[in-house]
Enzyme design. Sequence first.
Site, short mmCIF file in Angstrom:
data_model
loop_
_atom_site.label_atom_id
_atom_site.label_comp_id
_atom_site.label_asym_id
_atom_site.label_seq_id
_atom_site.Cartn_x
_atom_site.Cartn_y
_atom_site.Cartn_z
N HIS A 123 0.84 -1.19 0.00
CA HIS A 123 0.00 0.00 0.00
C HIS A 123 0.88 1.25 0.00
O HIS A 123 2.02 1.20 0.50
CB HIS A 123 -0.90 0.01 1.24
CG HIS A 123 -2.09 -0.90 1.12
ND1 HIS A 123 -3.15 -0.87 2.00
CD2 HIS A 123 -2.40 -1.86 0.21
CE1 HIS A 123 -4.05 -1.77 1.64
NE2 HIS A 123 -3.61 -2.40 0.56
N GLU A 171 0.83 3.87 1.82
CA GLU A 171 1.26 4.30 3.15
C GLU A 171 2.46 3.49 3.65
O GLU A 171 3.38 4.02 4.28
CB GLU A 171 0.14 4.14 4.19
CG GLU A 171 -1.12 4.92 3.90
CD GLU A 171 -2.16 4.06 3.17
OE1 GLU A 171 -1.80 3.42 2.16
OE2 GLU A 171 -3.31 4.07 3.59
N CYS A 193 -6.19 1.60 5.87
CA CYS A 193 -6.79 0.33 6.33
C CYS A 193 -6.16 -0.06 7.68
O CYS A 193 -5.28 0.64 8.17
CB CYS A 193 -6.55 -0.76 5.29
SG CYS A 193 -4.83 -1.33 5.23
N CYS A 210 -2.28 -0.45 7.52
CA CYS A 210 -1.55 0.84 7.46
C CYS A 210 -1.70 1.61 8.77
O CYS A 210 -0.75 2.24 9.24
CB CYS A 210 -2.02 1.65 6.27
SG CYS A 210 -1.64 0.82 4.70
#
Lengths: 149, 149
Positions: A56, A58, A86, A89
């Site tokens: 991801h 992040e 999410c 993260c």
Amino acid sequence: MMNPFDDNYFMKRALQEAELAFEKGEVPVGAVIVVDNKIIAKTHNLTETLTDVTAHAEMQAITAAANYLGGKYLHGCTLYVTLEPCQMCAGALYWSQISKVVYGAKDEKRGCAAMGAGLHPKTRLVGGVMEDEASGLLKRFFIEKRNLN
Amino acid sequence: MMNPFDDNYFMKRALQEAELAFEKGEVPVGAVIVVDNKIIAKTHNLTETLTDVTAHAEMQAITAAANYLGGKYLHGCTLYVTLEPCQMCAGALYWSQISKVVYGAKDEKRGCAAMGAGLHPKTRLVGGVMEDEASGLLKRFFIEKRNLN
């Protein structure tokens, strides 16, 4: 005098990253990490390209920022991300003790609020910055994807 | 005939990984991912070595297993990890849709149960396998660390 380096300024940079993800066929989420008005990490979602659910925006931004700073804690840093983090993260941001997290669109289903994941008590969370642009890009991606299949 | 490839067998391999972390001065947590009784990833915590809060044993194992399998979903796989996953790792395991997670010691404070983080509905969770060995190693690490400071 107006401060040119406000939340919108940096969210625009995160949106540019999200557009790069879009062009690669990735769910368009982008992120930047900022310290003292300086961008020290800019990343976008690469889960398909890297065949890796952990890629991801992040997560990559946290790794890149820590690498830049030479320390694993992101005190004094702000993460700008186009979609609400999410739980994975949020968990990484928790460990980083980052000072501030700013997101664009809310993720009603898999966002950290919906999943019950918590940030560090030291972290300030701000949502809804350039929300329409961020959610518009995501909607366009999923419409195009549906039409292609 | 007894099955030699039971949960204890693979947890022992995860414990060997945790010991490698211990020797490097890392919080001693180790992990392996198994499919059809074959270990396809073995990793240990490297947060200090890599100066990266995301470098938990589980995160590296997920990335390595997906790389080995050539796909981002870990269907049919089991993760063995010596300590209950945190919310970051639980979130990554959620995205991976892994079939089974087996952990050793419970993390009363930062474990996914305490933090309210959830695994995927497809994932079966088993805790307490070789718990004494896993928690013993962690206790020894923190006692030695305290004595050094």
